[in-house]
Write a protein that holds these residues in place. Sequence first.
Motif, PDB file in Angstrom:
ATOM      1  N   GLN A 295      -5.550  -2.221  -3.006  1.00  0.00           N
ATOM      2  CA  GLN A 295      -6.327  -1.002  -3.257  1.00  0.00           C
ATOM      3  C   GLN A 295      -7.334  -0.767  -2.131  1.00  0.00           C
ATOM      4  O   GLN A 295      -7.510   0.367  -1.669  1.00  0.00           O
ATOM      5  CB  GLN A 295      -7.049  -1.097  -4.602  1.00  0.00           C
TER       6      GLN A 295
ATOM      7  N   ALA B 224      -1.035   4.015  -7.577  1.00  0.00           N
ATOM      8  CA  ALA B 224      -1.980   3.124  -6.912  1.00  0.00           C
ATOM      9  C   ALA B 224      -1.548   1.675  -7.080  1.00  0.00           C
ATOM     10  O   ALA B 224      -1.080   1.286  -8.149  1.00  0.00           O
ATOM     11  CB  ALA B 224      -3.375   3.322  -7.492  1.00  0.00           C
TER      12      ALA B 224
ATOM     13  N   ASN C  53      -7.155   2.898   4.738  1.00  0.00           N
ATOM     14  CA  ASN C  53      -6.202   3.717   5.493  1.00  0.00           C
ATOM     15  C   ASN C  53      -6.470   5.203   5.287  1.00  0.00           C
ATOM     16  O   ASN C  53      -6.456   5.982   6.245  1.00  0.00           O
ATOM     17  CB  ASN C  53      -4.765   3.381   5.103  1.00  0.00           C
ATOM     18  N   THR C  54      -6.733   5.588   4.057  1.00  0.00           N
ATOM     19  CA  THR C  54      -7.034   6.988   3.747  1.00  0.00           C
ATOM     20  C   THR C  54      -8.336   7.407   4.416  1.00  0.00           C
ATOM     21  O   THR C  54      -8.429   8.497   4.999  1.00  0.00           O
ATOM     22  CB  THR C  54      -7.111   7.194   2.220  1.00  0.00           C
ATOM     23  N   GLN C  55      -9.340   6.545   4.351  1.00  0.00           N
ATOM     24  CA  GLN C  55     -10.640   6.834   4.978  1.00  0.00           C
ATOM     25  C   GLN C  55     -10.476   7.096   6.465  1.00  0.00           C
ATOM     26  O   GLN C  55     -11.011   8.070   6.996  1.00  0.00           O
ATOM     27  CB  GLN C  55     -11.585   5.653   4.747  1.00  0.00           C
TER      28      GLN C  55
ATOM     29  N   ASP D 143       3.896   7.042  -5.378  1.00  0.00           N
ATOM     30  CA  ASP D 143       2.483   7.310  -5.081  1.00  0.00           C
ATOM     31  C   ASP D 143       1.539   6.812  -6.167  1.00  0.00           C
ATOM     32  O   ASP D 143       0.471   7.357  -6.383  1.00  0.00           O
ATOM     33  CB  ASP D 143       2.241   8.798  -4.806  1.00  0.00           C
TER      34      ASP D 143
ATOM     35  N   ARG E 129      -5.467   0.348   1.054  1.00  0.00           N
ATOM     36  CA  ARG E 129      -4.997   1.731   0.914  1.00  0.00           C
ATOM     37  C   ARG E 129      -6.166   2.710   1.047  1.00  0.00           C
ATOM     38  O   ARG E 129      -6.059   3.731   1.725  1.00  0.00           O
ATOM     39  CB  ARG E 129      -4.299   1.905  -0.423  1.00  0.00           C
ATOM     40  N   ALA E 130      -7.290   2.396   0.429  1.00  0.00           N
ATOM     41  CA  ALA E 130      -8.475   3.256   0.532  1.00  0.00           C
ATOM     42  C   ALA E 130      -8.972   3.313   1.974  1.00  0.00           C
ATOM     43  O   ALA E 130      -9.370   4.386   2.459  1.00  0.00           O
ATOM     44  CB  ALA E 130      -9.576   2.751  -0.400  1.00  0.00           C
TER      45      ALA E 130
ATOM     46  N   HIS F 128      -7.732   7.934   8.110  1.00  0.00           N
ATOM     47  CA  HIS F 128      -6.914   9.135   8.325  1.00  0.00           C
ATOM     48  C   HIS F 128      -7.750  10.414   8.173  1.00  0.00           C
ATOM     49  O   HIS F 128      -7.506  11.400   8.858  1.00  0.00           O
ATOM     50  CB  HIS F 128      -5.732   9.149   7.361  1.00  0.00           C
ATOM     51  N   GLN F 129      -8.751  10.381   7.313  1.00  0.00           N
ATOM     52  CA  GLN F 129      -9.580  11.562   7.059  1.00  0.00           C
ATOM     53  C   GLN F 129     -10.841  11.610   7.914  1.00  0.00           C
ATOM     54  O   GLN F 129     -11.594  12.584   7.851  1.00  0.00           O
ATOM     55  CB  GLN F 129      -9.961  11.617   5.571  1.00  0.00           C
ATOM     56  N   ASP F 130     -11.089  10.595   8.719  1.00  0.00           N
ATOM     57  CA  ASP F 130     -12.315  10.520   9.513  1.00  0.00           C
ATOM     58  C   ASP F 130     -12.162  11.367  10.783  1.00  0.00           C
ATOM     59  O   ASP F 130     -11.354  11.047  11.655  1.00  0.00           O
ATOM     60  CB  ASP F 130     -12.602   9.069   9.889  1.00  0.00           C
TER      61      ASP F 130
ATOM     62  N   VAL G  96       0.832  -1.208   0.000  1.00  0.00           N
ATOM     63  CA  VAL G  96       0.000   0.000   0.000  1.00  0.00           C
ATOM     64  C   VAL G  96       0.865   1.255   0.000  1.00  0.00           C
ATOM     65  O   VAL G  96       0.355   2.361  -0.157  1.00  0.00           O
ATOM     66  CB  VAL G  96      -0.972   0.036   1.203  1.00  0.00           C
TER      67      VAL G  96
END
Length: 186
Positions: free
Chosen positions: A154, A147, A160-162, A145, A157-158, A164-166, A140
């Motif tokens: 995928q 994908a 982890n991003t979710q 950078d 990684r999505a 981090h932004q929550d 990931v």
Amino acid sequence: QANVPLPQMLSGHLQGRLLAAFSHMLRPHKILEIGTYTGYSTLCLAEGLQPNGVLHTIDKNTTLAATVKDYFEQAGKAQQIKYHLGAAAAILPQLQEDAFDLVFIDADKKNNALYYALILDRVRPGGFIIVDNVLWHGKVLDATDTAPTDKRSQAIRAFNTQVHQDPRVENVLLPIRDGLMVMRKK
């Protein structure tokens, strides 16, 4: 490792001790684990469980069920552990428990986001969620950078991003074994 299929799925000693440490620090009344496998992580999590506490663990693999139940008995924790066999996405909505103090997700990685969505509102404020394998063998992460190409990477990684932004959680990704995402619900 010689006695189970896919031994790479076992939680390692360092990870087990970290899970036990979190449990001892939190002194939880209610724990949820998604992904039991051999029950090692379950027993590590149960170490800090309050005497009147309960740990729900869910796994779809019935092959190891008798062995897992035996381990729970041998450890003297069978009365506190509720072992559910079946698909977590189907079992989670049926659980009557809520206000979990600690949740550990270590199941099919492509469904991390689904499990997170199903449990976040059921974790008490200040409770913790820990998710395993968030580095996914480094797949990931990519210095360019770009994908990752496989669907599992995928999805991780999505996820982890979710997380981090929550804004509902604070999180830290620990590079232990294959990566542990530790979240505290605000």
